[in-house]
Write a protein that holds these residues in place. Structure first.
Motif, mmCIF file in Angstrom:
data_model
loop_
_atom_site.group_PDB
_atom_site.id
_atom_site.type_symbol
_atom_site.label_atom_id
_atom_site.label_comp_id
_atom_site.label_asym_id
_atom_site.label_seq_id
_atom_site.Cartn_x
_atom_site.Cartn_y
_atom_site.Cartn_z
ATOM 1 N N LEU A 151 49.008 16.891 -9.354
ATOM 2 C CA LEU A 151 47.554 16.733 -9.451
ATOM 3 C C LEU A 151 47.172 15.459 -8.711
ATOM 4 O O LEU A 151 47.947 14.504 -8.683
ATOM 5 N N THR A 152 45.978 15.477 -8.164
ATOM 6 C CA THR A 152 45.467 14.299 -7.483
ATOM 7 C C THR A 152 44.083 13.995 -8.031
ATOM 8 O O THR A 152 43.181 14.810 -7.916
ATOM 9 N N ALA A 153 43.973 12.837 -8.648
ATOM 10 C CA ALA A 153 42.680 12.424 -9.203
ATOM 11 C C ALA A 153 42.016 11.431 -8.257
ATOM 12 O O ALA A 153 42.687 10.607 -7.641
ATOM 13 N N ARG A 154 40.721 11.580 -8.149
ATOM 14 C CA ARG A 154 39.940 10.537 -7.479
ATOM 15 C C ARG A 154 39.689 9.453 -8.523
ATOM 16 O O ARG A 154 39.750 9.708 -9.718
ATOM 17 N N ARG A 155 39.379 8.278 -8.074
ATOM 18 C CA ARG A 155 39.064 7.187 -9.003
ATOM 19 C C ARG A 155 37.593 6.838 -8.878
ATOM 20 O O ARG A 155 37.085 6.606 -7.781
ATOM 21 N N ALA A 156 36.928 6.821 -10.005
ATOM 22 C CA ALA A 156 35.522 6.429 -10.060
ATOM 23 C C ALA A 156 35.444 4.908 -9.905
ATOM 24 O O ALA A 156 36.459 4.205 -9.945
ATOM 25 N N ALA A 157 34.250 4.395 -9.760
ATOM 26 C CA ALA A 157 34.051 2.946 -9.608
ATOM 27 C C ALA A 157 34.635 2.173 -10.786
ATOM 28 O O ALA A 157 35.128 1.060 -10.627
ATOM 29 N N ASN A 158 34.607 2.775 -11.973
ATOM 30 C CA ASN A 158 35.160 2.130 -13.165
ATOM 31 C C ASN A 158 36.656 2.392 -13.317
ATOM 32 O O ASN A 158 37.239 2.089 -14.346
ATOM 33 N N ASP A 159 37.280 2.999 -12.302
ATOM 34 C CA ASP A 159 38.708 3.313 -12.231
ATOM 35 C C ASP A 159 39.120 4.489 -13.127
ATOM 36 O O ASP A 159 40.296 4.732 -13.325
#
Length: 121
Positions: free
Chosen positions: A26-34
């Motif tokens: 799986l590949t998660a993107r990271r939001a600004a809050n990580d």
């Protein structure tokens, strides 16, 4: 969607999802809050992984199936690499069955010698 929502919708723990991510499935993107952010398509990937694990495949075995889905195929088993993994796994199962049948015959013979006239299934 965040990891908790994906975990709930997929019926797995967030810990399992983090492990799948660590393994590169799986590949998660990271939001600004990580925070991890996942796509709707990740739900299908997790379902594929869980189905394969329940069928006796390993996480490494699942890799070509996940890659096949990521490539846009309707089924994770539609790609040549996935077919090879499935064929290998079937051969392993066939070997296991032969071993079990041999063990069963040995135990049946032992029982017949120990208890002449007894019926065995």
């Amino acid at each position: 969607m965040r990891i908790g929502e994906l975990a709930e919708r997929a019926g797995v723990s967030a810990r399992a999802l983090r492990y799948y991510e660590k393994q590169g499935l799986l590949t998660a993107r990271r939001a600004a809050n990580d925070y991890r952010e996942f796509d709707e398509s990740d739900l299908r990937l997790v379902a594929e992984i869980r189905t394969l694990l329940a069928s006796g495949f390993t996480l490494e075995d699942a890799r070509p199936f996940v890659e096949c889905l990521r490539a846009g195929h309707e089924s994770g088993g539609a790609c040549p690499e996935s077919v090879l993994v499935s064929r290998r796994r079937l051969a392993e199962i066939d070997r296991e069955i032969r071993v079990l049948l041999r063990r069963r015959a040995e135990i049946t013979d032992q029982l017949a010698r120990a208890c002449p006239g007894s019926r065995t299934a």
